[in-house]
Design a protein around this motif. Structure first.
Motif, PDB file in Angstrom:
ATOM      1  N   LYS A  66       0.731  -1.390  -0.161  1.00 24.86           N
ATOM      2  CA  LYS A  66      -0.108   0.082  -0.039  1.00 24.86           C
ATOM      3  C   LYS A  66       0.810   1.239   0.135  1.00 24.86           C
ATOM      4  N   ILE A  67       1.903   1.108  -0.690  1.00 26.64           N
ATOM      5  CA  ILE A  67       2.951   2.212  -0.625  1.00 26.64           C
ATOM      6  C   ILE A  67       2.152   3.518  -1.622  1.00 26.64           C
ATOM      7  N   ILE A  68       1.400   2.917  -2.737  1.00 30.95           N
ATOM      8  CA  ILE A  68       0.497   3.475  -3.601  1.00 30.95           C
ATOM      9  C   ILE A  68      -0.813   3.318  -3.449  1.00 30.95           C
ATOM     10  N   GLY A  69      -1.857   4.175  -3.753  1.00 32.87           N
ATOM     11  CA  GLY A  69      -3.227   3.833  -3.348  1.00 32.87           C
ATOM     12  C   GLY A  69      -3.730   3.762  -4.775  1.00 32.87           C
ATOM     13  N   SER A  70      -5.002   3.618  -4.673  1.00 30.68           N
ATOM     14  CA  SER A  70      -5.914   3.147  -5.922  1.00 30.68           C
ATOM     15  C   SER A  70      -5.758   4.490  -6.942  1.00 30.68           C
ATOM     16  N   ARG A  71      -5.837   5.707  -6.290  1.00 26.67           N
ATOM     17  CA  ARG A  71      -5.794   6.688  -7.339  1.00 26.67           C
ATOM     18  C   ARG A  71      -4.489   6.828  -7.925  1.00 26.67           C
ATOM     19  N   GLN A  72      -3.366   6.611  -7.307  1.00 25.43           N
ATOM     20  CA  GLN A  72      -2.131   6.492  -8.316  1.00 25.43           C
ATOM     21  C   GLN A  72      -2.241   5.177  -9.196  1.00 25.43           C
ATOM     22  N   VAL A  73      -2.818   4.115  -8.949  1.00 25.43           N
ATOM     23  CA  VAL A  73      -2.669   3.156  -9.745  1.00 25.43           C
ATOM     24  C   VAL A  73      -3.483   3.554 -11.047  1.00 25.43           C
ATOM     25  N   LYS A  74      -4.731   4.168 -10.858  1.00 23.06           N
ATOM     26  CA  LYS A  74      -5.687   4.601 -12.101  1.00 23.06           C
ATOM     27  C   LYS A  74      -4.831   5.570 -12.817  1.00 23.06           C
ATOM     28  N   ALA A  75      -4.183   6.576 -12.239  1.00 19.07           N
ATOM     29  CA  ALA A  75      -3.306   7.486 -12.971  1.00 19.07           C
ATOM     30  C   ALA A  75      -2.399   6.720 -13.580  1.00 19.07           C
ATOM     31  N   ALA A  76      -1.671   5.865 -13.181  1.00 22.15           N
ATOM     32  CA  ALA A  76      -0.524   4.974 -13.717  1.00 22.15           C
ATOM     33  C   ALA A  76      -1.015   4.514 -15.052  1.00 22.15           C
ATOM     34  N   SER A  77      -2.174   3.905 -14.996  1.00 23.35           N
ATOM     35  CA  SER A  77      -2.487   3.111 -16.181  1.00 23.35           C
ATOM     36  C   SER A  77      -2.560   4.062 -17.397  1.00 23.35           C
ATOM     37  N   LYS A  78      -3.090   5.344 -17.297  1.00 22.84           N
ATOM     38  CA  LYS A  78      -2.870   6.202 -18.279  1.00 22.84           C
ATOM     39  C   LYS A  78      -1.444   6.782 -18.817  1.00 22.84           C
ATOM     40  N   LEU A  79      -0.593   6.593 -17.910  1.00 26.40           N
ATOM     41  CA  LEU A  79       0.624   6.915 -17.965  1.00 26.40           C
ATOM     42  C   LEU A  79       1.514   5.983 -19.014  1.00 26.40           C
ATOM     43  N   VAL A  80       0.982   4.864 -18.859  1.00 28.30           N
ATOM     44  CA  VAL A  80       1.860   3.869 -19.864  1.00 28.30           C
ATOM     45  C   VAL A  80       1.973   4.135 -20.990  1.00 28.30           C
ATOM     46  N   ILE A  81       1.045   4.463 -21.720  1.00 27.56           N
ATOM     47  CA  ILE A  81       1.224   4.706 -23.325  1.00 27.56           C
ATOM     48  C   ILE A  81       2.264   6.224 -23.433  1.00 27.56           C
ATOM     49  N   VAL A  82       2.077   6.909 -22.581  1.00 31.74           N
ATOM     50  CA  VAL A  82       2.916   8.125 -22.628  1.00 31.74           C
ATOM     51  C   VAL A  82       4.542   7.727 -22.426  1.00 31.74           C
ATOM     52  N   ALA A  83       4.485   6.721 -21.350  1.00 33.03           N
ATOM     53  CA  ALA A  83       5.951   6.260 -21.134  1.00 33.03           C
ATOM     54  C   ALA A  83       6.615   5.536 -22.289  1.00 33.03           C
ATOM     55  N   ILE A  84       5.877   4.797 -22.946  1.00 36.88           N
ATOM     56  CA  ILE A  84       6.352   3.832 -24.226  1.00 36.88           C
ATOM     57  C   ILE A  84       6.302   4.679 -25.465  1.00 36.88           C
ATOM     58  N   CYS A  85       5.796   5.928 -25.534  1.00 31.63           N
ATOM     59  CA  CYS A  85       5.960   6.418 -26.789  1.00 31.63           C
ATOM     60  C   CYS A  85       7.407   6.872 -27.531  1.00 31.63           C
ATOM     61  N   PRO A  86       8.348   7.161 -26.646  1.00 28.29           N
ATOM     62  CA  PRO A  86       9.835   7.246 -27.074  1.00 28.29           C
ATOM     63  C   PRO A  86      10.174   5.964 -27.730  1.00 28.29           C
ATOM     64  N   PHE A  87       9.873   4.856 -27.246  1.00 24.29           N
ATOM     65  CA  PHE A  87      10.172   3.506 -27.682  1.00 24.29           C
ATOM     66  C   PHE A  87       9.496   3.032 -28.825  1.00 24.29           C
ATOM     67  N   ILE A  88       8.206   3.246 -29.326  1.00 29.16           N
ATOM     68  CA  ILE A  88       7.468   3.332 -30.267  1.00 29.16           C
ATOM     69  C   ILE A  88       8.186   4.215 -31.515  1.00 29.16           C
ATOM     70  N   ALA A  89       8.539   5.283 -31.185  1.00 30.47           N
ATOM     71  CA  ALA A  89       9.359   6.230 -32.057  1.00 30.47           C
ATOM     72  C   ALA A  89      10.490   5.308 -32.540  1.00 30.47           C
ATOM     73  N   LYS A  90      11.128   4.806 -31.734  1.00 28.78           N
ATOM     74  CA  LYS A  90      12.548   4.344 -31.943  1.00 28.78           C
ATOM     75  C   LYS A  90      12.352   3.166 -32.703  1.00 28.78           C
ATOM     76  N   LEU A  91      11.104   2.251 -32.422  1.00 30.29           N
ATOM     77  CA  LEU A  91      11.020   1.345 -33.462  1.00 30.29           C
ATOM     78  C   LEU A  91      10.730   1.716 -35.049  1.00 30.29           C
ATOM     79  N   GLY A  92      10.038   2.643 -35.022  1.00 23.21           N
ATOM     80  CA  GLY A  92       9.584   3.316 -36.178  1.00 23.21           C
ATOM     81  C   GLY A  92      11.118   3.885 -37.149  1.00 23.21           C
ATOM     82  N   ILE A  93      11.990   4.313 -36.418  1.00 21.83           N
ATOM     83  CA  ILE A  93      13.258   4.779 -36.872  1.00 21.83           C
ATOM     84  C   ILE A  93      13.926   3.620 -37.200  1.00 21.83           C
ATOM     85  N   ASN A  94      14.072   2.465 -36.577  1.00 20.94           N
ATOM     86  CA  ASN A  94      14.942   1.266 -36.687  1.00 20.94           C
ATOM     87  C   ASN A  94      14.424   0.711 -38.066  1.00 20.94           C
TER      88      ASN A  94
END
Length: 286
Positions: A66-94
């Motif tokens: 319980k270091i993080i609560g339900s509010r942080q979990v819900k917020a984190a689920s929306k941040l996943v796509i933001v976090a992987i966007c640089p990697f997606i761009a890297k895939l396209g460049i490669n």
């Protein structure tokens, strides 16, 4: 307008700051551990840093420490796509830099992507029998790595059941799939059914950590062919990242939706009856 935006931003920072701090700590801890290789028969288990990060994230959640609560979990689920966007761009460049590899790879590497459609025929009925609804479309349309998670999020939205299914398989694949992939290729190699080059090609499924796990095991089994296996796996990985997304858009997701419409009324009823029976049994015991 300014009075409206500022409190919203302030509230988001207050909610999400702990996520960023924990993510930084988890990355530093996982990177300091590095890869752990465990010999197993002719091959080996390989634990990658993403495995430790996911475990630490689970342990910090509201169901454990319980270091993080339900509010942080819900917020984190929306941040996943933001976090992987640089990697997606890297895939396209490669991919753009590797067009010659794609064109010279031949039909075998390109056509292997159709194998993904076969897994849908097995995975969709199992998902429905386990009780999944629309989550099954996101969970079974592919092995659900970064590009597929981004695609499903874009098509259905970050709060959709399809996105939850895709994210679930993304997490499970990072934790369990990597270990399983390295072990599975070792077992298949020992059987001697396929040529080592074919196993190298099959290692490139669109997931870098899974490819690395499989090729490391193959290199231990076939040291004289290690360079060739690695080259074929890399070419296969590149092609899977290019044509795999189009295969998913035009064939994978439509097939999942078709199977869902046909199978869910029957298989979903079986799953619902099982849940009701289990709930009734618990009620009788109480």
């Amino acid at each position: 307008m300014g009075d409206y935006v500022y409190p919203s931003l302030k509230s988001r920072i207050k909610t999400e700051y702990k996520i960023y701090l924990l993510a930084l700590l988890f990355i530093a801890a996982a990177d300091s551990i590095g890869q752990i290789q465990i010999p197993l028969g002719p091959g080996k288990f390989i634990l990658f840093p993403i495995f430790y990060s996911l475990i630490l994230g689970i342990l910090s959640g509201p169901q454990v420490t319980k270091i993080i609560g339900s509010r942080q979990v819900k917020a984190a689920s929306k941040l996943v796509i933001v976090a992987i966007c640089p990697f997606i761009a890297k895939l396209g460049i490669n991919a753009g830099a590797s067009l010659e590899v794609v064109l010279s790879a031949g039909p075998a590497l390109i056509l292997q992507e159709f194998g993904n459609l076969g897994t849908i025929l097995l995975a969709m009925p199992l998902a429905l029998l386990l009780g999944l609804k629309r989550e099954s479309v996101g969970a079974t349309h592919s092995i659900n790595r970064e590009s597929n998670l981004a695609l499903i999020t874009d098509m259905y939205g970050p709060d959709s059941p399809e996105a939850r299914g895709s994210l679930s398989i993304y997490i499970v694949g990072g934790m369990v799939g990597t270990i399983y992939f390295g072990f599975m290729v070792s077992v298949i190699a020992v059987l001697g059914i396929f040529h080592p080059y074919a196993l190298g090609m099959a290692s490139g499924v669109g997931a870098g950590i899974m490819m690395a796990s499989a090729t490391a095991s193959l290199a231990e089994i076939y040291p004289a062919m290690a360079d060739q296996i690695s080259a074929l796996a890399s070419a296969s990985e590149t092609i899977s990242g290019i044509d795999g997304i189009y295969m998913t858009i035009f064939l994978g997701i439509p097939l999942c939706n078709f199977l869902y419409r046909k199978l869910e009324p029957k298989l979903g009823r079986i799953a619902d009856q099982r849940v009701e029976k289990r709930a009734k049994g618990k009620g009788d015991r109480s």
